[in-house]
Structure formats: C-alpha cells, structure tokens
Design an enzyme around this catalytic site. Sequence first.
Site, mmCIF file in Angstrom:
data_model
loop_
_atom_site.group_PDB
_atom_site.id
_atom_site.type_symbol
_atom_site.label_atom_id
_atom_site.label_comp_id
_atom_site.label_asym_id
_atom_site.label_seq_id
_atom_site.Cartn_x
_atom_site.Cartn_y
_atom_site.Cartn_z
ATOM 1 N N MET A 33 0.851 -1.195 0.000
ATOM 2 C CA MET A 33 0.000 0.000 0.000
ATOM 3 C C MET A 33 0.882 1.240 0.000
ATOM 4 O O MET A 33 1.728 1.404 0.891
ATOM 5 C CB MET A 33 -0.926 -0.003 1.225
ATOM 6 C CG MET A 33 -1.957 -1.125 1.219
ATOM 7 S SD MET A 33 -2.914 -1.217 2.761
ATOM 8 C CE MET A 33 -1.726 -2.036 3.850
ATOM 9 N N CYS A 115 -2.738 -1.423 -9.939
ATOM 10 C CA CYS A 115 -2.905 -0.031 -9.527
ATOM 11 C C CYS A 115 -3.646 0.756 -10.608
ATOM 12 O O CYS A 115 -3.220 0.758 -11.770
ATOM 13 C CB CYS A 115 -1.556 0.617 -9.251
ATOM 14 S SG CYS A 115 -1.678 2.342 -8.736
ATOM 15 N N HIS A 186 -6.991 -9.251 -6.817
ATOM 16 C CA HIS A 186 -7.931 -8.313 -6.201
ATOM 17 C C HIS A 186 -9.279 -8.530 -6.877
ATOM 18 O O HIS A 186 -9.415 -8.333 -8.078
ATOM 19 C CB HIS A 186 -7.444 -6.873 -6.397
ATOM 20 C CG HIS A 186 -8.255 -5.855 -5.654
ATOM 21 N ND1 HIS A 186 -7.707 -4.688 -5.177
ATOM 22 C CD2 HIS A 186 -9.568 -5.807 -5.310
ATOM 23 C CE1 HIS A 186 -8.647 -3.980 -4.568
ATOM 24 N NE2 HIS A 186 -9.784 -4.641 -4.646
ATOM 25 N N GLY A 227 -8.900 -8.039 -1.390
ATOM 26 C CA GLY A 227 -9.966 -7.085 -1.633
ATOM 27 C C GLY A 227 -11.049 -7.115 -0.571
ATOM 28 O O GLY A 227 -11.809 -8.077 -0.489
ATOM 29 N N GLY A 248 -5.336 -5.748 3.303
ATOM 30 C CA GLY A 248 -4.716 -4.452 3.129
ATOM 31 C C GLY A 248 -5.116 -3.449 4.179
ATOM 32 O O GLY A 248 -4.552 -3.412 5.274
ATOM 33 N N ARG A 249 -6.120 -2.636 3.875
ATOM 34 C CA ARG A 249 -6.471 -1.504 4.735
ATOM 35 C C ARG A 249 -6.771 -1.908 6.169
ATOM 36 O O ARG A 249 -6.397 -1.212 7.112
ATOM 37 C CB ARG A 249 -7.663 -0.753 4.140
ATOM 38 C CG ARG A 249 -7.302 0.128 2.951
ATOM 39 C CD ARG A 249 -8.559 0.650 2.273
ATOM 40 N NE ARG A 249 -9.263 -0.420 1.565
ATOM 41 C CZ ARG A 249 -10.500 -0.319 1.091
ATOM 42 N NH1 ARG A 249 -11.186 0.799 1.291
ATOM 43 N NH2 ARG A 249 -11.063 -1.319 0.437
#
Length: 352
Positions: A33, A115, A186, A227, A248-249
């Site tokens: 990220m 990306c 993703h 995702g 990820g986040r």
Amino acid sequence: MIDNRDAEKTGNSARSGVKPGSEPSRRFCVAPMMDWTTPHFRYLARILSRRALLYTEMVTTGALIHGDAGRFLRYHPSEHPLALQLGGSDPKELAYCARLAEQHGYDEVNLNVGCPSDRVQNNLIGACLMAHPGRVAECVAAMRESTDLPVTVKHRIGINGRDSWDALCEFMETVAAAGCRTFIVHARIAILEGLSPKENREIPPLKYDWVYRLKARYPHLEIVINGGIRSLAECHEHLHHTDGVMVGREAYQNPWLLASVDPELFDDPAPMASRQDALRAMFPFIEAELARGVPLNHMTRHLLGLFHGVPGGRQFRRHLSEHAHRPGAGLATLETALAKVHTDGTRAPISA
C-alpha cells in the site's frame, strides 16, 4: 543501457527469511500500500506476526534505475519474509530490478498489474497492463530469467472494457505460460477513467466467486485472494477456496488484527500478549531511527491504529497527532501517549 552486473554491486544483504530453494508461505499476506507499508509499519507488522508475508510499497523501475536504489530497497532484517513489489512494463528494466531485489535479500519479487492511478497509467504501469497480457508475460519471463526469486503477479479481475470471464482467463493463461505460478487477485475490476484510486477500492463490486472459480479452473496455480477482507473469520472462509489471503487496509488501520494471525492461521503462539508489549517492542527500533534523524511523527503515523477500539485509544492518537511532530519528540512522547490507554489490550479475537 542496463547491465545486471551493476545490480551485484548494490546488494547489501544475503537472502534470508526462507530456506534456500523454498518459497515464503502466502497463506496470509499484508498488501502493498502506497505511503502505508513503509519499513516503519512493516517493523510493527512483524512484531505482531512472525508468519505473515509482508510486501513493500510499489517501487517503480524508474525510481530504482534513476534514483537512490539503496533508499528505496532499505529494510530491517527482521522484516523477512518480505516481498518487493515493482511497477513497470519494460522487460529489461524489470529484469534488472528483479536482480536488485535478489541482491538486496528479498524473498519474492511481485509485479503490480492492479494499480488504477492515472499517474502510473501514463507510464503503462499497473492495472492498464491487463489490456496487454502478452507484455505482462514478456515481463514475467524476463524477470524469471534474471533471478532465482519467485516472481508473482498482483492484478485485478479485469478493467473496464476487458471485464469478462474469458478476458480474465486469457490473461491468466498467457502469464502462466511465461512461468508465473502465483497470482494475487484483487476481486474487483479497475475503472481506469473517472474513479480515483480510493474509489476503485470501494465502488466496483467485489466478486470473490470469480477468484474461487480461478482456483477451481487452474488448480496447479497458487491463487491468493485480495480485496475488502476485514477479519480473520473471513480469511478462514476464503481459505476454503483459495491458497492464501491478502489483507490491506484493515491490517493497517487495525494492526492488532495481525496479533491473531499466527495462532489462528498457523497454529503458532502469538508473538505479543498485549498491545502495550507490542508498542514497547518498537522502542529500540524507534530510538535507532531517531538517531538516524528520522522525525518521530514519520514513525508514529503508522502506530495510530494500534489501540483501535480500546478505551483511551482516541486520547493515544490525539496525543501523538499533537506532539509527535514537535522538535525533540522522542520515546517520552510515546510513554505519555501510552499512559492514556486504559486497558491491558490483550490479543484480539479472530473477528476483530
């Protein structure tokens, strides 16, 4: 002209983290990220999980070839297993940079084909490459020729205009024919015009079933799903259908989630008993970075989520936000922030 012999001169560490001839486990990965998975966050992530596979931010081939490669490739030895993610579309440049990754001791080199940013599209980097599976295959083949590291690809399930199941299978088969065996998928398409990168992580619907279908159709390939994954309970479900998960986040915004990865997904003991222990384990590293001239707030911005959902966590974040940027801020600033937390912060449940 690029000469791979130059790469050999820049290496500063031997490969470690996995046994020679083996690959790191991708059962649980922390996603690359931009601006987030810096060495400072990765150090925290490794404190919380010994088994998670960590990824760098995307580094473009141009940055490595024309910039300060040592700065971009720098990491702490404790971060292993660690993968370098590259952005680029020139096979020779990517081959050179893959060689750099090996010389610097990384455990994997990953090609970004996901990306959606306008800035990288202009250089034929990221998700736009899904329209050019032949070019991606050439890049993978060149990278594999130049290094003994595993070469993997992270991509979307499609892009606008090429978002059919058949187009996705064509992409997978073309790249696999070049020798790629690991695909990190993703489970959203990327909209290349009209949406920001943030919107591209939220607006296109998730299609986890497409990733499951890929694993069923190509059982010989390693398929890692990515995702919108927000809990280890969800990870368990995805692992019934895929070889690995990438978070990820949620891993960044609520890093204590990582404290449950080792016991829940690998049957290993948790490295840390509490969030306080994890933060204090960061102190020697933070002290060394301060001695190098790194401002405290460059590190503490990655710690703000550590006490997410904990009484006193908001006061912890506020104190760091208000004081870590000040001249002379150091470990005492962290101690004061830590004193504002009113819980022992023991290990989170798997649904956290």
